[in-house]
Each structure stands twice: as C-alpha cells, then as structure tokens.
Design a protein around this motif. Sequence first.
Motif, PDB file in Angstrom:
ATOM      1  N   ALA A  22       0.846  -1.192   0.000  1.00  0.00           N
ATOM      2  CA  ALA A  22       0.000   0.000   0.000  1.00  0.00           C
ATOM      3  C   ALA A  22       0.880   1.240   0.000  1.00  0.00           C
ATOM      4  CB  ALA A  22      -0.917   0.002   1.223  1.00  0.00           C
ATOM      5  N   ALA A  23       0.584   2.187  -0.888  1.00  0.00           N
ATOM      6  CA  ALA A  23       1.351   3.436  -1.003  1.00  0.00           C
ATOM      7  C   ALA A  23       0.416   4.612  -0.785  1.00  0.00           C
ATOM      8  CB  ALA A  23       2.022   3.525  -2.362  1.00  0.00           C
ATOM      9  N   TYR A  24       0.791   5.485   0.140  1.00  0.00           N
ATOM     10  CA  TYR A  24      -0.044   6.631   0.527  1.00  0.00           C
ATOM     11  C   TYR A  24       0.442   7.909  -0.141  1.00  0.00           C
ATOM     12  CZ  TYR A  24      -1.808  10.406   3.554  1.00  0.00           C
ATOM     13  OH  TYR A  24      -2.374  11.560   4.031  1.00  0.00           O
ATOM     14  N   ARG A  25      -0.494   8.798  -0.480  1.00  0.00           N
ATOM     15  CA  ARG A  25      -0.119  10.145  -0.925  1.00  0.00           C
ATOM     16  C   ARG A  25      -1.206  11.124  -0.526  1.00  0.00           C
ATOM     17  NH1 ARG A  25      -1.791  12.657  -5.843  1.00  0.00           N
ATOM     18  NH2 ARG A  25      -3.497  11.551  -6.872  1.00  0.00           N
ATOM     19  N   THR A  26      -0.791  12.359  -0.213  1.00  0.00           N
ATOM     20  CA  THR A  26      -1.729  13.438   0.070  1.00  0.00           C
ATOM     21  C   THR A  26      -2.120  14.094  -1.235  1.00  0.00           C
ATOM     22  OG1 THR A  26      -0.698  13.822   2.230  1.00  0.00           O
ATOM     23  CG2 THR A  26      -2.084  15.580   1.348  1.00  0.00           C
ATOM     24  N   VAL A  27      -3.397  14.160  -1.519  1.00  0.00           N
ATOM     25  CA  VAL A  27      -3.890  14.730  -2.774  1.00  0.00           C
ATOM     26  C   VAL A  27      -4.038  16.240  -2.661  1.00  0.00           C
ATOM     27  CG1 VAL A  27      -5.797  14.747  -4.432  1.00  0.00           C
ATOM     28  CG2 VAL A  27      -5.079  12.597  -3.367  1.00  0.00           C
ATOM     29  N   ASN A  28      -4.598  16.688  -1.537  1.00  0.00           N
ATOM     30  CA  ASN A  28      -4.853  18.115  -1.367  1.00  0.00           C
ATOM     31  C   ASN A  28      -5.005  18.417   0.111  1.00  0.00           C
ATOM     32  OD1 ASN A  28      -5.340  20.782  -2.064  1.00  0.00           O
ATOM     33  ND2 ASN A  28      -7.507  20.462  -2.521  1.00  0.00           N
ATOM     34  N   THR A  29      -4.655  19.620   0.517  1.00  0.00           N
ATOM     35  CA  THR A  29      -4.828  20.036   1.904  1.00  0.00           C
ATOM     36  C   THR A  29      -5.468  21.409   1.959  1.00  0.00           C
ATOM     37  OG1 THR A  29      -2.633  21.076   2.020  1.00  0.00           O
ATOM     38  CG2 THR A  29      -2.785  18.745   2.650  1.00  0.00           C
ATOM     39  N   TRP A  30      -6.144  21.695   3.039  1.00  0.00           N
ATOM     40  CA  TRP A  30      -6.733  23.000   3.281  1.00  0.00           C
ATOM     41  C   TRP A  30      -6.809  23.201   4.784  1.00  0.00           C
ATOM     42  CZ3 TRP A  30      -9.108  18.887   0.890  1.00  0.00           C
ATOM     43  CH2 TRP A  30     -10.070  18.195   1.641  1.00  0.00           C
ATOM     44  N   SER A  31      -7.226  24.375   5.196  1.00  0.00           N
ATOM     45  CA  SER A  31      -7.280  24.659   6.621  1.00  0.00           C
ATOM     46  C   SER A  31      -8.289  23.735   7.292  1.00  0.00           C
ATOM     47  CB  SER A  31      -7.671  26.116   6.856  1.00  0.00           C
ATOM     48  OG  SER A  31      -7.786  26.403   8.236  1.00  0.00           O
ATOM     49  N   GLY A  32      -7.796  22.875   8.175  1.00  0.00           N
ATOM     50  CA  GLY A  32      -8.663  21.987   8.924  1.00  0.00           C
ATOM     51  C   GLY A  32      -9.003  20.673   8.266  1.00  0.00           C
ATOM     52  N   GLY A  33      -8.396  20.367   7.118  1.00  0.00           N
ATOM     53  CA  GLY A  33      -8.716  19.103   6.481  1.00  0.00           C
ATOM     54  C   GLY A  33      -7.825  18.781   5.303  1.00  0.00           C
ATOM     55  N   PHE A  34      -8.012  17.602   4.738  1.00  0.00           N
ATOM     56  CA  PHE A  34      -7.203  17.171   3.604  1.00  0.00           C
ATOM     57  C   PHE A  34      -7.859  15.994   2.892  1.00  0.00           C
ATOM     58  CE2 PHE A  34      -5.929  14.640   7.202  1.00  0.00           C
ATOM     59  CZ  PHE A  34      -5.641  13.388   6.702  1.00  0.00           C
ATOM     60  N   GLN A  35      -7.370  15.716   1.680  1.00  0.00           N
ATOM     61  CA  GLN A  35      -7.795  14.544   0.917  1.00  0.00           C
ATOM     62  C   GLN A  35      -6.576  13.672   0.659  1.00  0.00           C
ATOM     63  OE1 GLN A  35      -9.915  15.334  -2.746  1.00  0.00           O
ATOM     64  NE2 GLN A  35      -9.432  13.317  -3.596  1.00  0.00           N
ATOM     65  N   ALA A  36      -6.738  12.359   0.828  1.00  0.00           N
ATOM     66  CA  ALA A  36      -5.624  11.436   0.642  1.00  0.00           C
ATOM     67  C   ALA A  36      -6.052  10.259  -0.224  1.00  0.00           C
ATOM     68  CB  ALA A  36      -5.118  10.941   1.995  1.00  0.00           C
TER      69      ALA A  36
END
Length: 344
Positions: free
Chosen positions: A249-263
Amino acid sequence: MVRTTRLLSGLVAVLALLVATVYATRAADAESNGGVRVMPLGDSITDGLTVPGGYRIDLWQKLVTAGYRVDFVGSLFNGPSSLGDHDHEGHSGWRIDQIDANIVTWLRTYQPRTILLHIGTNDMYQNPNGASSRLGTLIDHITGSAPDAEVFVATIIPLSGADATVRSFNSAIPGIVQTRAAAGRHVHLVDMYSALTTADLADGVHPNAGGYSKMANVWYNALRSVPGSLEGTPTPTPTPPGQGGACTAAYRTVNTWSGGFQAEVTVRNNGSAPLNGWTVGMTLTAGQSVTNLWGGVATGTSGAISVRNASYNGVLAAGGTTTFGYVAGGNGATAPAGIGCSSP
C-alpha cells in the motif's frame, strides 16, 4: 613583561579557538554521508537545551531505520553518540529576526534540500507583536534564496504561562504557509503544537526526552508525506510488516486546506497470480479523523484503522493496482504511520 605575558595569553586563546573550530569543522565534515541535506532550524528547542540533540536524536534514528541517507547540516554541532549527525542551526535564545538576519548566509553555505523550521518561542517572551509577520518574512527569504528546497514550517510547541500568546501566533501560521504554497513555493505546514502538552516540558519551555520523541515523530511523518524532501530514494531495507506479502500500500496526500485534507492509497498486487481480497491497516496521526471514504470499506475513523476492499475492486491481476481515497479533518501534513497491506 606584563604586556608580553598578556600578548602571549591572547595568542594562546586565539590558537585554542582556531583549533576548536577546525576540530568541529572536521568532525562535522566527517559525519556527512552524502545523503539528502536537511537543516534543523530554530532556537534552543532545536538545539536541545534540556536534552542535548533534542528531537534530532530520534528523528535521525527513524530515518536511518527506514533506510534514508540524510546529512544534517548547519554551523552548530552537539548531541550524544546515538545521534549519527550532530550538525544543526538551533540557536539558543534567538528570535525570528535573528534567524532571519543570518539565513541567507547559511543557505548559501550549506545548500539544504529540506528545512525543518521551528521558531518563535523567544518572540513570545520578548516581542510577540508582529511575530507572525516576521515569520512570513523569514519564510520569504528562505524560499527566495532556496526556491527548490522543501520548507516545513511548524507551529511552536506549548509554553507554560504563555499559552494564549502561543495560540494566537500559531493561528496565523496556516494562512502564512497556505498563501505561499498557493504561489508555488515548496512550503508545508507541520502541526507541532497539538503533539505536545505542558506535561512534555522539562522546564516549562523545552521538551523532556518524551516530548522530543513526539516532535521527532511529527517531523518524520511530515517528511515522509512529501517524498521530494528525502529525494524519494531510501536505500534498501527489510520490508516492513504487512508489506512483504502479496500486496503493498502506497499513501499520498492529494490536497490540503485549513482543517482538512484529501488522501489516496494505492494497493498493488505484487504476486504472479491474481489476488482475491485485500486489507490495508494504518494509524492516523492524532487529530485526524476520516469523514468520507470511497473505494473501500473502513473500520474506524481515527487512530488505528483498517480498510478492506469494496465489492468491485477486491480482485487484482498480477501487477495490478486499485485505489481508495478519503477526506479527513485535521492536519494533512503528516502521513499515517505503520501503513501495510495484507491479503487472505
């Protein structure tokens, strides 16, 4: 005669200083392993006033264990033998403006690939007004002088007797980082404040050994969430538990913003035969909580969670991949720990 004695004493002192400087330089040079240059940057918390070496001890050991070749860089040198590289730029008692006055010289001298910035604690005591503005200016000077460097900007840790001031300063840092990241600069937010409490402080200001270990863990996860910060090329090491079987399994952060994120997590079938079913396990960083997940079925939303395949993506051909994604609240700068994949 007195004048001559004083002159000789002065010469001896100068020679002793030169010898010490040469020795320190040679010692620091000898520690360079040709790895990725990482500059720990800040004040006495980076230096490790109560625990010489500070967070750098555990961070170094984590990186080495994971197979990364890292060269800590800076004009200062301290720490125990368990710290494989003692170089840093943690200046005890210094404020943001003092770091800023020297940063361009240090960057030109050491040319770091990655910078770990934790600064502002002394400003909270000496001159909190305008501290966030000074931090923004420092970051601009860093990114202007080293535009390709990955700059990790941490909120400062709790401070006994000045928590409101610290919170006010820290509240401005996400916006400072986000503005520069949106402009294309390699700047990343690291939530260090929430990782420690005043119980982790040895003297109300500096962490104890346990507090520094927590800081090391936060830095380590932040570095791993941005592969370029470590060049993305760790040397071969034994495969972690849960990653040596039929799938990884390989993880990556797709997007971040104040108070949250998408992975997103990519599951790969490493075998030569089709894989029927998979489960990914991982531990989210404190403060992170999954609010929406697709491409899999989750057990748990925070802390240690597991995600098994959905009904439509459990069968993977040899060498095949599938992904699941999620949206979570919390700081997206830190990747999950202990991520691994298993298959029945």
